[in-house]
Design a protein around this motif. Structure first.
Motif, PDB file in Angstrom:
ATOM      1  N   ALA A   1       0.837  -1.208   0.000  1.00 20.26           N
ATOM      2  CA  ALA A   1       0.000   0.000   0.000  1.00 20.26           C
ATOM      3  C   ALA A   1       0.870   1.255   0.000  1.00 20.26           C
ATOM      4  CB  ALA A   1      -0.918  -0.015   1.221  1.00 20.26           C
ATOM      5  N   TYR A   2       1.976   1.209   0.752  1.00 17.06           N
ATOM      6  CA  TYR A   2       2.892   2.344   0.800  1.00 17.06           C
ATOM      7  C   TYR A   2       3.478   2.622  -0.594  1.00 17.06           C
ATOM      8  CZ  TYR A   2       7.086   5.059   1.886  1.00 17.06           C
ATOM      9  OH  TYR A   2       8.075   6.024   1.901  1.00 17.06           O
ATOM     10  N   LEU A   3       3.893   1.566  -1.299  1.00 14.28           N
ATOM     11  CA  LEU A   3       4.444   1.759  -2.637  1.00 14.28           C
ATOM     12  C   LEU A   3       3.381   2.223  -3.632  1.00 14.28           C
ATOM     13  CD1 LEU A   3       6.905  -1.259  -3.086  1.00 14.28           C
ATOM     14  CD2 LEU A   3       7.414   1.091  -2.381  1.00 14.28           C
ATOM     15  N   LYS A   4       2.156   1.787  -3.446  1.00 14.73           N
ATOM     16  CA  LYS A   4       1.078   2.245  -4.329  1.00 14.73           C
ATOM     17  C   LYS A   4       0.850   3.738  -4.165  1.00 14.73           C
ATOM     18  CE  LYS A   4      -3.670   1.190  -5.718  1.00 14.73           C
ATOM     19  NZ  LYS A   4      -4.859   0.317  -5.471  1.00 14.73           N
ATOM     20  N   GLU A   5       0.942   4.213  -2.907  1.00 10.59           N
ATOM     21  CA  GLU A   5       0.767   5.639  -2.637  1.00 10.59           C
ATOM     22  C   GLU A   5       2.007   6.457  -2.989  1.00 10.59           C
ATOM     23  OE1 GLU A   5      -0.274   5.906   1.455  1.00 10.59           O
ATOM     24  OE2 GLU A   5      -2.056   4.634   1.244  1.00 10.59           O
ATOM     25  N   ASN A   6       3.157   5.801  -3.004  1.00 10.32           N
ATOM     26  CA  ASN A   6       4.437   6.478  -3.282  1.00 10.32           C
ATOM     27  C   ASN A   6       5.211   5.671  -4.324  1.00 10.32           C
ATOM     28  OD1 ASN A   6       4.500   8.516  -0.783  1.00 10.32           O
ATOM     29  ND2 ASN A   6       3.904   6.498   0.003  1.00 10.32           N
ATOM     30  N   PRO A   7       4.738   5.630  -5.561  1.00  6.50           N
ATOM     31  CA  PRO A   7       5.326   4.725  -6.562  1.00  6.50           C
ATOM     32  C   PRO A   7       6.798   4.978  -6.849  1.00  6.50           C
ATOM     33  CG  PRO A   7       3.799   6.296  -7.575  1.00  6.50           C
ATOM     34  CD  PRO A   7       3.599   6.397  -6.103  1.00  6.50           C
TER      35      PRO A   7
ATOM     36  N   PHE B   1       5.184  -8.140  -5.841  1.00  8.75           N
ATOM     37  CA  PHE B   1       6.390  -7.365  -5.521  1.00  8.75           C
ATOM     38  C   PHE B   1       6.067  -6.273  -4.505  1.00  8.75           C
ATOM     39  CE2 PHE B   1       9.217  -3.788  -6.206  1.00  8.75           C
ATOM     40  CZ  PHE B   1      10.459  -4.356  -6.460  1.00  8.75           C
ATOM     41  N   GLY B   2       6.987  -6.042  -3.575  1.00 10.26           N
ATOM     42  CA  GLY B   2       6.749  -4.976  -2.611  1.00 10.26           C
ATOM     43  C   GLY B   2       7.895  -4.813  -1.645  1.00 10.26           C
ATOM     44  N   VAL B   3       7.602  -4.261  -0.474  1.00 11.93           N
ATOM     45  CA  VAL B   3       8.611  -4.040   0.554  1.00 11.93           C
ATOM     46  C   VAL B   3       8.835  -5.342   1.316  1.00 11.93           C
ATOM     47  CG1 VAL B   3       9.223  -2.731   2.622  1.00 11.93           C
ATOM     48  CG2 VAL B   3       7.929  -1.625   0.783  1.00 11.93           C
ATOM     49  N   LEU B   4      10.106  -5.705   1.505  1.00 11.94           N
ATOM     50  CA  LEU B   4      10.487  -6.932   2.197  1.00 11.94           C
ATOM     51  C   LEU B   4      11.258  -6.613   3.475  1.00 11.94           C
ATOM     52  CD1 LEU B   4      11.894  -9.061  -0.793  1.00 11.94           C
ATOM     53  CD2 LEU B   4       9.505  -8.759  -0.080  1.00 11.94           C
TER      54      LEU B   4
ATOM     55  N   ILE C   1      15.790  -4.223  11.283  1.00 15.16           N
ATOM     56  CA  ILE C   1      15.175  -3.799  10.028  1.00 15.16           C
ATOM     57  C   ILE C   1      16.208  -3.292   9.022  1.00 15.16           C
ATOM     58  CG2 ILE C   1      14.765  -1.348  10.572  1.00 15.16           C
ATOM     59  CD1 ILE C   1      12.176  -3.871   9.193  1.00 15.16           C
ATOM     60  N   ASP C   2      17.492  -3.426   9.350  1.00 17.84           N
ATOM     61  CA  ASP C   2      18.554  -2.840   8.522  1.00 17.84           C
ATOM     62  C   ASP C   2      18.500  -3.248   7.056  1.00 17.84           C
ATOM     63  OD1 ASP C   2      19.327  -2.030  11.001  1.00 17.84           O
ATOM     64  OD2 ASP C   2      21.271  -3.029  10.997  1.00 17.84           O
ATOM     65  N   GLN C   3      18.092  -4.499   6.780  1.00 14.63           N
ATOM     66  CA  GLN C   3      18.159  -5.014   5.413  1.00 14.63           C
ATOM     67  C   GLN C   3      16.842  -4.870   4.661  1.00 14.63           C
ATOM     68  OE1 GLN C   3      20.437  -8.722   4.861  1.00 14.63           O
ATOM     69  NE2 GLN C   3      20.868  -8.677   7.054  1.00 14.63           N
ATOM     70  N   ILE C   4      15.908  -4.095   5.197  1.00 17.98           N
ATOM     71  CA  ILE C   4      14.641  -3.878   4.515  1.00 17.98           C
ATOM     72  C   ILE C   4      14.893  -3.450   3.065  1.00 17.98           C
ATOM     73  CG2 ILE C   4      14.436  -1.436   5.144  1.00 17.98           C
ATOM     74  CD1 ILE C   4      11.452  -1.911   5.666  1.00 17.98           C
ATOM     75  N   GLY C   5      14.039  -3.891   2.174  1.00 21.27           N
ATOM     76  CA  GLY C   5      14.250  -3.565   0.762  1.00 21.27           C
ATOM     77  C   GLY C   5      12.997  -3.852  -0.043  1.00 21.27           C
ATOM     78  N   VAL C   6      13.179  -4.043  -1.337  1.00 18.50           N
ATOM     79  CA  VAL C   6      12.057  -4.380  -2.210  1.00 18.50           C
ATOM     80  C   VAL C   6      12.402  -5.628  -3.015  1.00 18.50           C
ATOM     81  CG1 VAL C   6      11.088  -2.058  -2.406  1.00 18.50           C
ATOM     82  CG2 VAL C   6      12.927  -2.746  -3.953  1.00 18.50           C
ATOM     83  N   GLY C   7      11.363  -6.366  -3.375  1.00 16.17           N
ATOM     84  CA  GLY C   7      11.546  -7.579  -4.153  1.00 16.17           C
ATOM     85  C   GLY C   7      10.282  -8.407  -4.123  1.00 16.17           C
ATOM     86  N   PRO C   8      10.298  -9.611  -4.699  1.00 14.31           N
ATOM     87  CA  PRO C   8       9.128 -10.493  -4.661  1.00 14.31           C
ATOM     88  C   PRO C   8       8.812 -10.932  -3.230  1.00 14.31           C
ATOM     89  CG  PRO C   8      10.613 -11.137  -6.432  1.00 14.31           C
ATOM     90  CD  PRO C   8      11.357 -10.130  -5.592  1.00 14.31           C
ATOM     91  N   HIS C   9       7.552 -10.856  -2.853  1.00 15.25           N
ATOM     92  CA  HIS C   9       7.148 -11.199  -1.494  1.00 15.25           C
ATOM     93  C   HIS C   9       7.529 -12.624  -1.107  1.00 15.25           C
ATOM     94  CE1 HIS C   9       4.211  -7.834  -2.340  1.00 15.25           C
ATOM     95  NE2 HIS C   9       4.784  -7.434  -1.225  1.00 15.25           N
ATOM     96  N   ILE C  10       7.509 -13.524  -2.084  1.00 11.85           N
ATOM     97  CA  ILE C  10       7.783 -14.922  -1.765  1.00 11.85           C
ATOM     98  C   ILE C  10       9.215 -15.111  -1.270  1.00 11.85           C
ATOM     99  CG2 ILE C  10       8.571 -15.707  -4.037  1.00 11.85           C
ATOM    100  CD1 ILE C  10       6.046 -17.475  -1.679  1.00 11.85           C
ATOM    101  N   TRP C  11      10.127 -14.194  -1.594  1.00 10.07           N
ATOM    102  CA  TRP C  11      11.496 -14.301  -1.074  1.00 10.07           C
ATOM    103  C   TRP C  11      11.492 -14.218   0.448  1.00 10.07           C
ATOM    104  CZ3 TRP C  11      14.865 -10.629  -4.649  1.00 10.07           C
ATOM    105  CH2 TRP C  11      14.864 -11.155  -5.957  1.00 10.07           C
ATOM    106  N   ASP C  12      10.697 -13.320   1.009  1.00  8.96           N
ATOM    107  CA  ASP C  12      10.579 -13.212   2.464  1.00  8.96           C
ATOM    108  C   ASP C  12       9.958 -14.471   3.062  1.00  8.96           C
ATOM    109  OD1 ASP C  12      11.691 -10.922   3.572  1.00  8.96           O
ATOM    110  OD2 ASP C  12       9.814  -9.812   3.682  1.00  8.96           O
ATOM    111  N   VAL C  13       8.915 -14.982   2.428  1.00 12.84           N
ATOM    112  CA  VAL C  13       8.215 -16.155   2.942  1.00 12.84           C
ATOM    113  C   VAL C  13       9.159 -17.357   2.982  1.00 12.84           C
ATOM    114  CG1 VAL C  13       6.293 -17.756   2.582  1.00 12.84           C
ATOM    115  CG2 VAL C  13       5.976 -15.301   2.143  1.00 12.84           C
ATOM    116  N   GLY C  14       9.878 -17.590   1.889  1.00 10.23           N
ATOM    117  CA  GLY C  14      10.810 -18.716   1.843  1.00 10.23           C
ATOM    118  C   GLY C  14      11.934 -18.578   2.849  1.00 10.23           C
ATOM    119  N   ASN C  15      12.485 -17.386   2.972  1.00 12.03           N
ATOM    120  CA  ASN C  15      13.576 -17.141   3.915  1.00 12.03           C
ATOM    121  C   ASN C  15      13.130 -17.431   5.346  1.00 12.03           C
ATOM    122  OD1 ASN C  15      16.161 -16.123   4.777  1.00 12.03           O
ATOM    123  ND2 ASN C  15      15.152 -14.208   5.321  1.00 12.03           N
ATOM    124  N   THR C  16      11.944 -16.949   5.711  1.00 11.04           N
ATOM    125  CA  THR C  16      11.448 -17.140   7.072  1.00 11.04           C
ATOM    126  C   THR C  16      11.158 -18.606   7.360  1.00 11.04           C
ATOM    127  OG1 THR C  16      10.478 -14.929   7.056  1.00 11.04           O
ATOM    128  CG2 THR C  16       9.673 -16.457   8.715  1.00 11.04           C
TER     129      THR C  16
END
Length: 378
Positions: free
Chosen positions: A155-161, A234-237, A260-275
């Motif tokens: 939602a943040y990226l949608k408001e701030n593309p 795709f979004g904030v990870l 939160i140092d490594q926060i970034g953007v990419g496919p959401h599934i990358w976060d899911v798999g990592n966790t």
């Protein structure tokens, strides 16, 4: 491949170190440390130190001193400070949207990050809780929290593309998979396939030589999947959500995301798999793969209630986790081989955790079929 949950303990801090931190708080943030309240968290970290103290009129706060970056390069150091500043500004934006993130204090100059010599100092509100202990409630709470993180980030990226490009530019992933993979194929693999003589991490490099076929096999699997392709959700990870980077309350609810140092953007599934790779490493120490399957279902159902992904993307969880572990292996070895063995504390993870996960996780996640996803997630 197993991950031990770190116990949260505080160690005594020297008088000199306490005085230095108290001075930083008052001079940079206008916060007065309560005498005798300072302790250092004993959890092992490669390039940071964390402290807790009481600030008069504010309550308990956490002080982070970070030094993971290459401080010998002025440009690299400046870029690291800029990345930290962007990361914590983004963290605050998500916290204000309801993501469970700690409030980060701005210093007197209005910055979230204070440069002290070659260190970055960040001060945030303390959150109570304990690390992941593999309870059912924690799997569900983690899935829900990550779903909210992704939903609000999208939602943040949608408001701030314009922020998608800015985040990727200002908070670059150090040595990402897509950068390290061609280096591995062109030169690094050949170097690692033979004994390279005098080495500061002989046992780690020997483990890589012995398992280099498994590394190649994992790379081929990742490349054959769609996990690095365009068109994924795709979004904030968070980019580093693992067993020791969250706190939970006694009833199993998640209290806070950490680090939160490594926060970034990419496919959401990358976060899911990592966790899920990290949670699996913790859970499988004392439980079976069959028991883990039901916990994955709890995590994914809770995640989907907050932020549903297309069904096909859930099948990429294994590839996403393997991509992360390959990236970590190559990143640490590149530091070891080409950067004068920078951050050697991270190297043992290759032998003890990352390679064993590349070998073992395909068997663990073999339940992840279309039929299973329809029956257990959708």
């Amino acid at each position: 491949m197993f991950v031990k949950t770190e116990e949260i303990k505080l160690a005594v801090v020297s008088v000199e170190e306490a005085a230095m931190l108290a001075q930083i708080l008052v001079e940079q943030y206008g916060l007065e440390m309560v005498p005798g309240s300072l302790g250092r968290f004993t959890e092992k970290t490669a390039a940071s130190k964390f402290y807790k103290c009481d600030a008069r009129g504010t309550g308990p706060v956490v002080i982070k001193r970070s030094f993971w970056y290459d401080a010998s390069s002025r440009d690299a150091f400046a870029a690291a400070m800029g990345a930290y500043e962007k990361a914590y500004a983004l963290s605050e934006a998500l916290r204000e949207r309801g993501v469970v993130l700690a409030k980060t204090f701005q210093n007197k100059k209005g910055s979230y990050v204070t440069q002290i010599g070659h260190e970055a100092v960040i001060v945030s509100v303390f959150a109570d809780g304990s690390h992941f202990t593999s309870r059912d409630e924690e799997f569900a709470a983690s899935g829900a929290a990550l779903g909210v993180f992704h939903r609000e980030g999208a939602a943040y990226l949608k408001e701030n593309p314009e922020e998608a490009i800015a985040i990727a530019k200002d908070i670059p992933v150090e040595k990402p998979y897509e950068d390290s993979r061609p280096i591995y194929e062109k030169s690094l693999r050949a170097e690692l396939a033979v004994d390279h003589g005098d080495c500061a991490a002989k046992d780690v490099c020997a483990a890589i030589r012995e398992q280099i076929g498994e590394i190649d096999k994992a790379m081929d699997y990742v490349d054959a999947s769609a996990v690095t392709s365009a068109g994924l959700s795709f979004g904030v990870l968070h980019n580093d959500f693992h067993t020791n980077n969250a706190l939970f309350l006694p009833d199993g609810r998640m209290s806070i995301f950490l680090d939160i140092d490594q926060i970034g953007v990419g496919p959401h599934i990358w976060d899911v798999g990592n966790t899920l790779f990290s949670y699996g490493s913790n859970f499988l120490k004392n439980h079976t793969a069959e028991e883990f399957e039901s916990r994955v279902a709890k995590f994914l159902r809770a995640y989907r209630r907050e932020f549903p992904l297309p069904m096909a993307e859930y099948k990429l969880i294994l590839a996403a986790g393997m991509r992360w572990d390959l990236m970590r292996i190559w990143r640490s070895i590149r530091r070891h081989r080409y950067e004068n063995n920078r951050l050697p504390e991270l190297l043992p993870k290759i032998k003890d955790r990352l390679i064993p996960r590349l070998v073992g996780m395909p068997k663990v996640f073999e339940f992840l079929t279309d039929e299973w996803i329809k029956d257990n997630v959708l």
